[in-house]
Structures are given as C-alpha cells and as structure tokens.
Scaffold this motif. Structure first.
Motif, mmCIF file in Angstrom:
data_model
loop_
_atom_site.group_PDB
_atom_site.id
_atom_site.type_symbol
_atom_site.label_atom_id
_atom_site.label_comp_id
_atom_site.label_asym_id
_atom_site.label_seq_id
_atom_site.Cartn_x
_atom_site.Cartn_y
_atom_site.Cartn_z
ATOM 1 N N ILE A 35 0.618 -1.139 -0.240
ATOM 2 C CA ILE A 35 -0.224 -0.025 -0.343
ATOM 3 C C ILE A 35 1.173 1.489 -0.271
ATOM 4 O O ILE A 35 0.685 2.367 -0.945
ATOM 5 C CB ILE A 35 -0.829 -0.500 1.122
ATOM 6 C CG1 ILE A 35 -2.170 -0.856 1.523
ATOM 7 C CG2 ILE A 35 -1.978 1.195 1.571
ATOM 8 C CD1 ILE A 35 -2.665 -1.792 2.523
ATOM 9 N N GLU A 36 1.721 1.648 0.975
ATOM 10 C CA GLU A 36 2.828 2.424 1.447
ATOM 11 C C GLU A 36 3.525 2.636 -0.477
ATOM 12 O O GLU A 36 3.751 3.557 -0.975
ATOM 13 C CB GLU A 36 3.909 2.053 1.679
ATOM 14 C CG GLU A 36 4.617 2.819 2.449
ATOM 15 C CD GLU A 36 5.929 3.244 3.005
ATOM 16 O OE1 GLU A 36 6.839 3.358 3.205
ATOM 17 O OE2 GLU A 36 5.154 1.769 3.863
ATOM 18 N N GLU A 39 1.210 4.387 -2.775
ATOM 19 C CA GLU A 39 0.571 5.735 -2.282
ATOM 20 C C GLU A 39 2.006 6.228 -3.324
ATOM 21 O O GLU A 39 1.614 7.271 -4.163
ATOM 22 C CB GLU A 39 0.577 5.811 -1.372
ATOM 23 C CG GLU A 39 0.162 7.154 -0.531
ATOM 24 C CD GLU A 39 0.264 7.456 0.782
ATOM 25 O OE1 GLU A 39 -0.296 8.114 1.182
ATOM 26 O OE2 GLU A 39 0.972 6.731 1.477
ATOM 27 N N TYR A 40 3.453 6.145 -2.930
ATOM 28 C CA TYR A 40 3.982 6.532 -3.969
ATOM 29 C C TYR A 40 3.961 6.435 -5.407
ATOM 30 O O TYR A 40 4.933 7.379 -5.629
ATOM 31 C CB TYR A 40 5.655 6.116 -3.354
ATOM 32 C CG TYR A 40 7.035 6.492 -3.765
ATOM 33 C CD1 TYR A 40 6.690 8.516 -3.922
ATOM 34 C CD2 TYR A 40 7.700 6.207 -4.885
ATOM 35 C CE1 TYR A 40 8.212 8.603 -4.004
ATOM 36 C CE2 TYR A 40 8.352 6.925 -5.528
ATOM 37 C CZ TYR A 40 8.646 7.946 -5.394
ATOM 38 O OH TYR A 40 10.524 8.599 -5.977
ATOM 39 N N ALA A 42 1.092 6.683 -6.745
ATOM 40 C CA ALA A 42 0.173 7.090 -7.575
ATOM 41 C C ALA A 42 0.572 9.381 -7.107
ATOM 42 O O ALA A 42 0.808 9.757 -7.693
ATOM 43 C CB ALA A 42 -0.627 7.182 -6.058
ATOM 44 N N ARG A 43 1.784 9.601 -6.284
ATOM 45 C CA ARG A 43 2.942 10.458 -6.116
ATOM 46 C C ARG A 43 3.509 10.634 -7.138
ATOM 47 O O ARG A 43 2.997 11.077 -8.568
ATOM 48 C CB ARG A 43 3.086 10.735 -4.873
ATOM 49 C CG ARG A 43 2.529 10.368 -4.244
ATOM 50 C CD ARG A 43 1.930 11.962 -3.374
ATOM 51 N NE ARG A 43 2.069 11.762 -2.337
ATOM 52 C CZ ARG A 43 0.911 12.665 -1.257
ATOM 53 N NH1 ARG A 43 0.576 14.309 -2.778
ATOM 54 N NH2 ARG A 43 0.880 13.044 -0.303
ATOM 55 N N THR A 78 -11.831 6.587 -6.249
ATOM 56 C CA THR A 78 -12.076 5.785 -4.872
ATOM 57 C C THR A 78 -12.571 4.579 -5.230
ATOM 58 O O THR A 78 -12.890 4.331 -5.675
ATOM 59 C CB THR A 78 -12.458 6.826 -3.780
ATOM 60 O OG1 THR A 78 -14.024 6.855 -4.246
ATOM 61 C CG2 THR A 78 -12.639 8.448 -4.289
ATOM 62 N N LEU A 128 0.433 -0.322 -7.281
ATOM 63 C CA LEU A 128 -0.783 0.972 -7.541
ATOM 64 C C LEU A 128 -2.611 0.416 -7.281
ATOM 65 O O LEU A 128 -3.589 1.447 -6.663
ATOM 66 C CB LEU A 128 -0.628 1.675 -8.839
ATOM 67 C CG LEU A 128 -1.631 3.048 -8.779
ATOM 68 C CD1 LEU A 128 -0.876 4.034 -8.126
ATOM 69 C CD2 LEU A 128 -1.162 3.368 -10.465
ATOM 70 N N TYR A 131 -2.747 0.384 -3.372
ATOM 71 C CA TYR A 131 -3.266 1.501 -2.686
ATOM 72 C C TYR A 131 -3.895 2.202 -3.090
ATOM 73 O O TYR A 131 -5.285 2.423 -1.602
ATOM 74 C CB TYR A 131 -2.469 2.603 -2.997
ATOM 75 C CG TYR A 131 -2.610 4.107 -2.436
ATOM 76 C CD1 TYR A 131 -2.839 4.077 -1.425
ATOM 77 C CD2 TYR A 131 -2.995 4.297 -3.835
ATOM 78 C CE1 TYR A 131 -2.505 5.207 -1.367
ATOM 79 C CE2 TYR A 131 -2.881 6.229 -3.342
ATOM 80 C CZ TYR A 131 -3.033 6.086 -1.981
ATOM 81 O OH TYR A 131 -3.339 7.460 -1.260
ATOM 82 N N LEU A 132 -4.999 2.151 -4.722
ATOM 83 C CA LEU A 132 -6.202 2.227 -4.869
ATOM 84 C C LEU A 132 -7.250 1.793 -3.779
ATOM 85 O O LEU A 132 -8.962 2.329 -3.439
ATOM 86 C CB LEU A 132 -6.570 2.585 -5.705
ATOM 87 C CG LEU A 132 -5.962 3.455 -6.538
ATOM 88 C CD1 LEU A 132 -5.923 3.982 -8.510
ATOM 89 C CD2 LEU A 132 -6.203 5.372 -5.967
ATOM 90 N N GLY A 135 -5.792 1.669 0.804
ATOM 91 C CA GLY A 135 -5.338 2.729 0.828
ATOM 92 C C GLY A 135 -6.121 4.597 0.888
ATOM 93 O O GLY A 135 -5.409 5.073 1.526
ATOM 94 N N VAL A 136 -7.019 3.884 0.518
ATOM 95 C CA VAL A 136 -8.069 5.312 0.147
ATOM 96 C C VAL A 136 -9.489 5.049 0.223
ATOM 97 O O VAL A 136 -10.177 4.195 0.210
ATOM 98 C CB VAL A 136 -8.105 5.281 -1.174
ATOM 99 C CG1 VAL A 136 -8.757 6.477 -1.861
ATOM 100 C CG2 VAL A 136 -6.761 5.867 -2.071
#
Length: 679
Positions: A35-36, A39-40, A42-43, A78, A128, A131-132, A135-136
């Motif tokens: 997940i981490e 998130e990166y 996604a950045r 989301t 990715l 995370y979506l 993590g969202v």
C-alpha cells in the motif's frame, strides 16, 4: 442438479480462480508495504491533481478539463462501489490503465494518459491497484457527465484510435544507458506522463512521440499548448540538478512553477525521492535539443547600460518598472526564493508567448512545498489594456539578453476571448501611468524624480541615513492606493502641520521624511534632486486640488477600538511577514548589500519619529498593502490580513527597537499628538 464433465471442469476452474483471486486480494489488502509503495506510485503519477476537483475530496473526480473537442470531467477513482472503482478487479484496472477500456467495456478518452501508463511495470501496477483499493477511503460522489461535441461524443471511434496510435508495450530497459537514466526514462515516459502536456499533438490528437526513440523522437517533450498555457520545451532544458531542484521546490535560478505546473509540483514531484528526482534530471538533460524550438537556457551577453537607457526611455520599459519591477527587479533577475527571474527564463522566451500573456491576465500562485512554506501570488493585470500588456510582455521577452519575439495587442485580445474573460472594471484608484510621463516636455526630469523615489538610498547616499527608499512606504513610486500615494499630495501644500506647529511647504514635507523616516539629512530646496522629486509628485497629483477628496489617500483607516495582541502579532509576523522582512525584522539583502525587502526594525529601518511607528497607522498600512503578493489584488497582490491581525502585527513590529529621533521633543508644540504615538 446434473453437471457434465465439461461443466464440472469449468466450475472447478472458476472456483480455483475465485479462491486464488480472494487470496491475492487478501494478500494485497494486508500488505502495508504494498500500500505504501502504491501511494508513492500514485504520487509519481500525479493522480490527485487530475482526479480532485477544486475544494473536493481527493481522488473523487470532478475536475473540469477543457479540450479542443469539448469538456471532460475526471472520474471518481476511490474504491466506492457505486461511483468509483470499487468493483474493479485487478484485470479490469490493468486494462483501463494500459488500454483505456473501462470495466463496462466503454473506451476512455485519451485525456486519461493510458498510452503512457501502458509502460508501467506489472509489479508497480499491482501496488498502485492495492493502494487505490485499500489505502484510499471510498467517496460516494457521482461522476459528472462530459460535454464533448459531435462526433467526439461517440466513443466507438476510440477503439479505432487505439488501433492506430496506442502502443501498450511495457517500458523496455535500454542497456546502453545507466540505471539512473533508465529509471528517469521509466518515470518520465510512463507514470509521470510528462508528454501529456509537453509533447505536441498530431492530427488525431495523439502525442507525436511517446519517447525519444525513432524518427519522431525529436517531438517528445518539445513543448505544446494545454488549456491556453504553453508547456515549455523540456528537451535539454537545464542541467540535471536544476531540473531536480525545480521539481522538488517549484523553483530554481532559471524559473518558477506557475499555472498548472504549480499544482503538479505541489501534489507530485515535491514528494519524490532524491534518487528519482536525480534520475528524471539526468534523463531530461540527456535529451537532444529540438531543432524547431530551442529551450533558450541562457540569456546572451547583456548591454546593461543600453537596457537601463531603454527601461526609462520607452513606454514598454516604464510600464515594466511600474507594474513588474517591484518583484522581478529592473535587471530582470527577480529574487531567489521569492520571485522568478525573467532574464534567461525559458518560459518568457518561448516561441509561443501564450503562457506569459495568460499569467499576466489571470495571475498565478507558486506551489506550497516542504521547502517553501510561503506561497507568492502574481496578481492579475487584466485591468491593463491590451496594448499595455503587449508592450510590457514584449519588453520582458526582448531585454536582458532574452530572444523572444514581440507580443501584439491582438494576441492579448485573443487570449482574453479564449479564456472567456469578462470586461474588467477599472479600480476605484486607477493610478497614473509612468509611460505617460514621456508626453511631458520635462519627461527626463519627471523620470529622474520617479527614480529618486524608487531608489533613494543608492541615488542619495549622503541624505539617507538608514537602508530605506521612499518606495518602501509609498509603494510603486507612490501610485498605489492606501500606501500613502503621491496622487494629489502636492496640491495639499502649503498647509498647517500639527507636528511642526506651523505652515510648511511641500519641500519641507519631503525633508521631514528624509529626517524622520530615513534618519538622514535635508536636501537643499534648490537642489536638482529636490526639484526633480517635486516635479514628479506635481505631475502625479493628477489634477487634484487643495482639500479635494482623493480615492486611496493616506494609508486607510482602522478602528482604534480593536485591542492589540502583540503575542498574536508575533505569530502573524512569523507566518506572513518574516519570509520577506526576516524573522528578526532584518530585511532581505541583495548580493550588493542593498535591500530587496526593507528591515522593519533596527538601525536600518525607519526611526521612532516616523509616521508608521504608530500601532494603528502601521496596522492600516499592513492591512491594505501587505503582505506583498499574497492575494490576487491589483497591483501587487496586497491585502491579506484581517483588521485584528493587522492591529496585532502593527503593535508587534512598530514597537520593536529602532533609532530614536532626538528632535521629537519639539513635536506638536500646539497639541494634536496622536493617541498611538510612540512617544
């Protein structure tokens, strides 16, 4: 129920797939490292910027994007099951990201940069997705309908577009380059989708190149127009470290992020690792220059004397001095960490001046980053006429060694139309234009007087005892409302002055300022400098007569019933003032020792006998004029404080230690002393 062997096999496969899928989903959801990582990623992909509407919840969609074919709204990504992507399997997500096909089979518009995302590695795609999905927080926000013109509202043609233009092969490592170069290429060509804005489009609105390779590779990142901004040519634009610094902070010695790029920096690259920033810098710097549009990295050698002559001898130069030089300086070098240089600026010199015209009409705000906690705003100059803006823009594009082409009033007018700008009403205080001094028979004297006001310390070193210029309080050469403007002032003298206790003339008033505010000594009343200053201020009186009401006169009013809180004033100062005036009120100096921003206390600041050394006078000035460039207010983005904040910060900085004024014992011999006087 009777099932044949084939059916049983199919059921077994389905059950096995479901079990495997469930196990994989459980693995994804319970893996915080994945997940981490997602998130990166996604950045890296700048997902938030495109999938978040102004004021909306992150990734819930609704951002309006204008295209040549109509309006597209970004979608909710989301994990909401009704409005977002909560029902997407990994395979659904992967297909949407690589081929632009949604879960229900409809084709996505390539405004979603799936041609770039096709290069994402499979492991990164899974991270990715994880995370979506996990993590969202899901947001139940319906997607907004698009408004595309016929025939572009028919999505069937997008399948054909994909067959012609889409290359969905993953990124291929190039062994002829370093690992760092390859990492930079992977980010820039893939998740970073830099080409979506910076690569020109072809006849089918496809990016002309998806990488630097091949016959069309020269078009990759060679500059393009996006929503009336010019995304500059990135090919070999700066050095690797300069590129990395720009992406991390939103600025470097060659420019500052503005427009859409400011938002990109805020949401995306400022969060990249140093290694990824260095990789991007290495890759972009290694791109060969595009022969059709050079990036113009450096200004050629500059004839400073010639530029100085032209800046004060032309309408364009005087317009620049009046409306731009406060931030960007007369030498075009700007102020490091504050305002971008215009000299040698790639965007200023771009072959297409769209971005310069756009930002002059609409303004912009620098990105907030971890290294730059104070955003600076360039206000809109739409109140200026098309010809004025064209002249100023042309001056910036053709001086200090810049090699841009002239800008025309017609180009400015067309940009107003493209931006659908409504007619702008002139402000209540519409200042006289420096450029109009050229019409006067004594233009040289008037311009010299104006320069003495703006650069008093340097031009009158024997008469100024601290580090100030008249312009520090009388902003923009005394042409700004509620900054003690000179407009109409010369008409109010001779008149009785309560502090002196007798009638004084205008030259006495000028010398009073030299003594009190500038800790200096008086000018001879017949000196050429005094005559030039008086001539300038008499010109700028703008036809006003004695006792006539003047809009924007003085520093404005603020209620004395507001009780000051110096402790809160210290906090306001540190948050809104210290960026320019120093945490200890010491000001900010240029390399030559002169002050870019004046000190607010100490021996180089105004002394205890100056008018602004009073709480409520200082408060009114701060409210109406400061903090510089924090709002879109014309002309320099002033006026960002409430009345209470202004009184608090006025109390704080006006009562800090500063020079005494021994002659104060003779003040107000007949009474009339203000209640908030320092002595």
């Amino acid at each position: 129920m009777n099932l044949g062997s084939a059916s049983l096999r199919l059921l077994g496969v389905a059950l096995a797939t479901m079990v495997a899928g469930s196990a994989l989903a459980a693995q994804f959801s319970s893996n915080p490292d994945l997940i981490e990582k997602g998130e990166y990623l996604a950045r890296l992909g700048d997902c938030v910027a495109c999938h978040t509407a102004p004021g909306g919840k992150p990734l819930a969609g609704g951002l309006k994007m204008k295209t040549p074919f109509g309006v597209i709204h970004s979608t909710n990504i989301t994990p909401d099951r009704e409005n977002g992507i909560g029902t997407y399997t990994f395979e659904d997500f992967d297909r949407a990201m690589r081929r632009g096909v949604a879960r229900d089979g409809h084709n996505l518009y390539p405004a979603m940069p799936y041609p770039s995302f096709a290069k994402i590695a499979q492991d990164d795609m899974r991270a990715l997705y994880t995370y979506l999905m996990h993590g969202v927080a899901p947001v139940s926000q319906p997607n907004k309908p698009n408004d595309m013109r016929f025939p572009f509202n028919i999505r069937l043609g997008l399948a054909g577009w994909n067959r012609v233009f889409l290359d969905d092969e993953p990124f291929r490592y190039d062994s002829s380059h370093s690992l760092q170069w390859n990492r930079g290429a992977y980010i820039v060509e893939g998740l970073g989708h830099c080409g979506s804005c910076h690569t020109p489009r072809g006849i089918g609105f496809q990016e002309k190149a998806m990488s630097d390779a091949g016959r069309d590779g020269k078009y990759f990142l060679a500059g393009a127009n996006v929503e009336h901004w010019r995304a500059v040519n990135l090919r070999n634009i700066w050095t690797g470290p300069e590129i990395a610094q720009f992406l991390k902070t939103g600025q470097n010695d060659r420019g500052t992020a503005y427009g859409g790029m400011a938002e990109v920096v805020h949401f995306s690259p400022q969060h990249f690792t140093p290694g990824d920033l260095a990789a991007i810098g290495e890759y972009i710097h290694a791109l060969s220059p595009n022969p059709d549009e050079t990036p113009g990295r450096d200004a050629v050698s500059v004839d400073v004397a010639q530029t100085n002559r032209e800046i004060y001898a032309s309408r364009a130069g005087l317009g620049y001095v009046q409306f731009c030089a406060t931030c960007h300086q007369t030498d075009g070098k700007g102020a490091t960490h504050f305002f971008p240089p215009l000299a040698g600026n790639t965007s200023i010199q771009a072959k297409d001046p769209s971005s310069l015209i756009h930002v002059m009409l609409t303004g912009s705000t620098t990105p907030l980053t971890a290294s730059s906690r104070h955003a600076f705003t360039m206000p809109s100059y739409a109140v200026l006429g098309d010809q004025e803006i064209a002249e100023i823009a042309t001056f910036a594009r053709t001086h200090w060694g810049n090699k841009g082409s002239p800008v025309t009033a017609d180009q400015v007018h067309k940009m107003r139309e493209a931006l659908e700008m409504k007619p702008v009403q002139p402000p209540g205080f519409n200042p006289p234009r420096y450029a109009d001094m050229l019409k006067s028979p004594n233009a040289g004297q008037l311009i010299y007087g104006m320069r003495l006001m703006r650069d008093t310390k340097r031009l009158l070193p024997n008469y100024v005892g601290n580090g100030l210029n008249c312009d520090n309080c009388h902003i923009n050469g005394g042409t700004m409302a509620f900054a003690a403007p000179y407009v109409g002032v010369a008409a109010q003298f001779p008149s009785y002055n309560p502090r002196a206790g007798h009638v004084i003339d205008f030259k006495d008033r000028v010398n009073g300022c030299m003594l009190r505010s500038m800790a200096g000594k008086p000018l001879d009343k017949d000196a050429s400098e005094m005559k030039a200053m008086v001539a300038y201020m008499d010109w700028i009186r703008n036809g006003y007569q004695m006792k006539q009401k003047i809009p924007g006169r003085g520093v404005g009013k603020i209620s004395h019933s507001i009780v000051p809180n110096a402790a809160n004033g210290k906090e306001v100062y540190e948050n809104s003032c210290a960026a320019c005036h120093g945490i200890h009120g010491e000001g900010i100096k240029r390399a030559d020792g002169s002050y870019l921003f004046p000190p607010l206390w100490g021996n180089d600041s105004y002394n205890i006998g100056a008018g602004i050394a009073k709480t409520y006078t200082a408060a009114a000035f701060a409210k109406n004029v400061m903090p510089l460039s924090s709002t879109f207010a014309f002309p320099i983005g002033q006026g960002g404080l409430t009345d209470q904040q202004a009184v608090d910060v006025g109390e704080y900085f006006s009562h800090m230690p500063r020079r005494d004024f021994p002659a104060k014992v003779h003040d107000w011999p007949k009474g009339g002393k203000p209640s908030d006087s320092r002595y």
